[in-house]
Write a protein that holds these residues in place. Sequence first.
Motif, mmCIF file in Angstrom:
data_model
loop_
_atom_site.group_PDB
_atom_site.id
_atom_site.type_symbol
_atom_site.label_atom_id
_atom_site.label_comp_id
_atom_site.label_asym_id
_atom_site.label_seq_id
_atom_site.Cartn_x
_atom_site.Cartn_y
_atom_site.Cartn_z
ATOM 1 N N HIS A 13 47.321 45.542 39.279
ATOM 2 C CA HIS A 13 46.128 46.376 39.055
ATOM 3 C C HIS A 13 45.998 47.347 40.225
ATOM 4 N N THR A 43 47.952 51.141 36.958
ATOM 5 C CA THR A 43 46.944 51.020 35.886
ATOM 6 C C THR A 43 45.814 52.019 36.125
ATOM 7 N N GLU A 70 44.309 51.362 32.528
ATOM 8 C CA GLU A 70 43.033 50.638 32.467
ATOM 9 C C GLU A 70 42.072 51.493 31.646
ATOM 10 N N LEU A 83 43.106 46.223 30.447
ATOM 11 C CA LEU A 83 44.363 46.628 31.058
ATOM 12 C C LEU A 83 45.440 46.568 29.983
ATOM 13 N N ALA A 195 40.193 42.891 31.955
ATOM 14 C CA ALA A 195 40.127 43.033 33.416
ATOM 15 C C ALA A 195 38.877 42.371 33.980
#
Length: 290
Positions: A13, A43, A70, A83, A195
């Motif tokens: 992430h 992301t 994301e 995500l 997420a």
Amino acid sequence: MGGLKSLNLVDLHTHSTASDGTLTPSQLVTAACEQGLKAIALTDHDTVAGVAEALAKGEELGIEVIPGVEISVDHPGGELHLLGYFLDLTCPQLQETLAKLQAYREQRNPQMIAKLQAHNFDITMDEVTAVAGGTVIGRPHMAAVMVAKGYVSNTAEAFEKYLASGRPAYVKKQRLSPEEGINLVLAAKGIPVLAHPKYLPEQSVPELDALIAKLKNLGLRGLEVVYTTHDSAEQHTYRQLAKKYNLIVTGGTDFHGANKPDIKLGIGMGALRVPYAVVDKMKEALIKRD
Ligand code: AMP
Ligand code: ZN
Ligand code: FE
Ligand code: FE
């Protein structure tokens, strides 16, 4: 960092200048390589514009780069973040839908700037665009200009006083539904993951359970259990839910470079560890689906 190298760690992430991070995709991948990470997923918010550059840098340096995104989707009481991993960038639906999200932003941003101007702030769309640098321009960049001009002392204050939902300069941006977001990732042959559950309006275990059950039915494949600000009790709760719904346990820092200086790539506040085994699990899931 040498000691960490042998642990085969990953960070799934991260944000680059393509959205609201401060490192370019190349700089980000270089930093991951220097830290000894075995893989990194890029992301960025609502865009894959930085992925090609990150992949190229990964090839050059010999570090695995996972194409990701994301996406903020609609959710009662706010938004939830999905995500997507291992995206096929050639998927037309992915490119078209991300372009549509970009158009929603381009509608919303000038409206927010007008509201800030009505509050007597000397701030223009050009200044915000210049600060953003990349393709995805949003509230964090408005906050950055407000901080730079001394109107607020930090980003948090800019959001609390002006930019957050319900505050005077806020304008809601049109978003995908959770179903549309999950379908988009699946259409691009990717793995959809929920997420940072800590930031959902659902806080109790029964509420979280009900939400995750619903998302699982829509095609959710993973849950971001390990995250910079998840404490061990929260991780325990999320891990149990992941197990119950047969979701892959994933993790990442939400690295944004100097925009979130407390969060270090790969390790968060220092203790975060995400093993490469997570990437293996995702690859297994991809193979089984084919
Ligand atoms: P936007 O996509 O333009 O609506 O901006 C959303 C982004 O702003 C999120 O992804 C966060 O990175 C950031 N953000 C949202 N709320 C806050 C907050 N209260 N304080 C700091 N940053 C925030
Ligand atoms: Zn961000
Ligand atoms: Fe997020
Ligand atoms: Fe993020």
